[in-house]
Design an enzyme around this catalytic site. Structure first.
Site, PDB file in Angstrom:
ATOM      1  N   MET A  82       4.465  -4.956   1.493  1.00 63.66           N
ATOM      2  CA  MET A  82       3.210  -4.915   2.198  1.00 63.66           C
ATOM      3  C   MET A  82       3.273  -6.014   3.604  1.00 63.66           C
ATOM      4  O   MET A  82       3.852  -7.128   3.272  1.00 63.66           O
ATOM      5  CB  MET A  82       2.085  -4.971   1.659  1.00 63.66           C
ATOM      6  CG  MET A  82       1.763  -3.854   0.906  1.00 63.66           C
ATOM      7  SD  MET A  82       0.278  -3.920  -0.359  1.00 63.66           S
ATOM      8  CE  MET A  82      -1.057  -3.840   0.880  1.00 63.66           C
ATOM      9  N   HIS A  83       2.580  -5.920   4.333  1.00 64.82           N
ATOM     10  CA  HIS A  83       2.047  -7.095   5.506  1.00 64.82           C
ATOM     11  C   HIS A  83       3.136  -7.567   6.354  1.00 64.82           C
ATOM     12  O   HIS A  83       2.755  -8.217   7.177  1.00 64.82           O
ATOM     13  CB  HIS A  83       1.578  -8.130   4.725  1.00 64.82           C
ATOM     14  CG  HIS A  83       0.562  -7.830   3.652  1.00 64.82           C
ATOM     15  ND1 HIS A  83      -0.458  -7.150   3.659  1.00 64.82           N
ATOM     16  CD2 HIS A  83       0.398  -8.246   2.249  1.00 64.82           C
ATOM     17  CE1 HIS A  83      -1.281  -6.958   2.695  1.00 64.82           C
ATOM     18  NE2 HIS A  83      -0.690  -7.731   1.721  1.00 64.82           N
ATOM     19  N   ASP A 240       3.329  -0.817  -1.382  1.00 64.40           N
ATOM     20  CA  ASP A 240       3.993  -0.874  -2.781  1.00 64.40           C
ATOM     21  C   ASP A 240       2.839  -0.972  -3.812  1.00 64.40           C
ATOM     22  O   ASP A 240       3.228  -0.134  -4.807  1.00 64.40           O
ATOM     23  CB  ASP A 240       4.692  -2.098  -2.938  1.00 64.40           C
ATOM     24  CG  ASP A 240       4.321  -3.636  -2.382  1.00 64.40           C
ATOM     25  OD1 ASP A 240       2.987  -3.545  -2.342  1.00 64.40           O
ATOM     26  OD2 ASP A 240       4.792  -4.510  -2.433  1.00 64.40           O
TER      27      ASP A 240
END
Length: 502
Positions: A82-83, A240
């Site tokens: 992520m991110h 995820d």
């Protein structure tokens, strides 16, 4: 020969691609490692091309080494770290290495967001503007790399870039979009207010799709590159944590996930967007359309035990050290451990707090310390359960994965501290399983992810809470909850001392 789906698990250190059949059995699995770029402390980056080449190598190995017939691969989907910020120019070419989720350079940008938007930011996004999220990274590039920013036309996240390279289509699914903290969660759209306040063009935000939506098919160029056929359907995929929740069967309101990796995650299925934890817990879109999940993170869950074993039992087997805790008693003979050895995330967002053993007595044995560590990690999770209960959360089943699911003793400790039934998975495969389930559902193999889970997800033995142990742990947890405030100032002073000595 049957038909297959591929689950692409795009992690921070490697990509793993799993091929599953209609029964949910893994017929083949391949992985490929890639490097982390750390130019200075706090900086963590990766080359997006490494994700593409790594994923492709894994797929090629499935076809060549595992003799998977590419014409039988009907579809694929993703779980993505992520991110991470991937910036693209007008031709959709990568402008710079991706800035990852664990990059902490953007503290000034976090402070700017808090100053400009305050509580309204949490109201819109349901999250705090932490350094790990994508928005602070966008602002960092805007303020520190103006030449790059001037060329930037789009941003995506890691799995979205891989999907783009496979299909030629740019998009982002909702579960990852919430993790950018640019999404208005209640409206289900990019926040015009946040973009305007921070001078980020709305045109940079990619189209939004659902996790199970068809994102495209494999392009002729990628088919030639990978060996896949142009008939292979590609679905949106998920962050995820969302994919991991799908793969663990967290698809109903009565279920919570207890995950012990290096860090620990407590994740709860949420039915609607009206729940508001005021940023104490993260709130994200689920892979299930129009559903959500909340989560809290204990920074040093499994890492606490790794640290303890490395320091006090380096030559012993993990299983034996954990098993020795059975020699102790419920409550570790009155010994408490707080797992704050690298700071904490939830429920205390405190980078300076440090861990402690409290109540050390001359009669304590090493096995008491082992049990205190096992219990302390779960007490930290219990803090997050308390937040759910205070907000009316009603759930009766905890699915345990990771290190906490490998020991019957630790599973029973969880059941007793949580005062709920705890089950493990017999086929634990993590987010990659969830990614494959998204593809299977998108293809129409199943009517819903819940239906898919009936075939793909299998639970092991159920551990029921022991009423006597529950009462003892309630007393110990009440004491545990006092340790943070009692040691906060001491931790700060000791940390200042250590920094001065360096």
């Amino acid at each position: 020969m049957g038909k297959y789906v591929l689950g692409v698990d795009l992690g921070t250190s490697a990509v793993k691609v799993s091929a599953l059949d209609h029964s949910g059995q893994i017929v083949a699995q391949e992985s490929f490692d890639y490097d982390l770029i750390q130019k200075q402390p706090g900086y963590n980056e990766q080359n997006p091309e490494d994700w593409v080449s790594g994923t492709t190598v894994a797929i090629v190995r499935l076809i060549l080494n595992d003799h998977l017939d590419a014409s039988n691969i009907e579809g694929l989907s993703y779980s993505g770290q992520m991110h991470g910020l991937v910036l693209l120019d007008e031709n959709k070419k990568v402008l710079r290495p991706a800035i990852l989720w664990n990059d902490t350079r953007s503290t000034p940008q976090r402070e700017e967001i808090e100053a400009k938007l305050g509580d309204e930011f949490v109201h819109i996004t349901r999250n705090q503007p932490l350094e790990g999220f994508t928005l602070t990274k966008l602002l960092w590039v805007k303020q520190n790399e103006p030449d790059i920013w001037a060329k930037a036309k789009y941003f995506v996240l890691p799995k979205d870039y891989v999907r783009y390279r496979m299909t030629g289509n740019l998009a982002m699914d909702y579960s990852d979009a919430t993790g950018t903290v640019l999404l208005d969660v209640a409206k289900g759209e990019w926040s015009q207010k946040i973009c305007a306040a921070l001078d980020i063009p709305m045109s940079m935000c990619p189209p939004l799709i659902k996790s199970i939506d068809l994102a495209g098919t494999v392009t002729p160029a990628y088919a030639e590159f990978s060996g896949l056929t142009t008939d292979t359907k590609v679905f949106g995929g998920a962050a995820d944590n969302a994919a991991g929740a799908v793969g663990a069967g967290i698809l109903h309101p009565n279920m919570v996930l207890s995950s012990i990796g290096t860090s620990g995650v407590v994740l709860k299925y949420e039915d609607n967007a009206d729940v508001n934890y005021h940023g104490v817990l993260q709130f994200e879109d689920h892979a299930i359309p129009d559903k959500f999940y909340s989560m809290g993170v204990t920074l040093a869950a499994g890492y606490s035990f790794t640290w303890f074993k490395k320091t006090f039992a380096p030559a012993e087997d993990f299983t034996d050290v954990v098993a020795s805790a059975a020699k102790s008693t419920v409550g570790a003979n009155g010994l408490l451990y707080t797992p704050y050895i690298v700071g904490e995330r939830a429920p205390y967002a405190d980078a300076d707090i440090r861990g402690s053993f409290t109540g050390v007595d001359g009669t304590h044995q090493r096995y008491d310390f082992v049990r205190a560590v096992l219990e302390g990690i779960i007490f930290s999770f219990r803090d997050l359960f308390d937040i759910y209960e205070e907000n009316g959360g009603d759930f009766d089943t905890v699915v345990s994965i990771g290190g906490g699911a490998k020991s019957p003793l630790w599973l029973q400790i969880q059941a007793d501290i949580f005062n709920r039934k705890v089950v493990s998975l017999t086929n634990e495969q993590g987010p990659g399983m969830g990614a494959a389930m998204i593809a299977a559902t998108g293809l129409g193999w199943f009517d819903s992810l819940q239906d898919c889970a009936e075939t793909f997800v299998h639970f092991g033995k159920a551990y029921e809470p022991n009423p006597d142990n529950v009462k003892k742990y309630e007393k110990m947890h009440a004491i545990y909850k006092q340790v943070y405030q009692q040691t906060k100032t001491i931790s700060e002073q000791l940390l200042d001392y250590r920094r001065a000595e360096l």
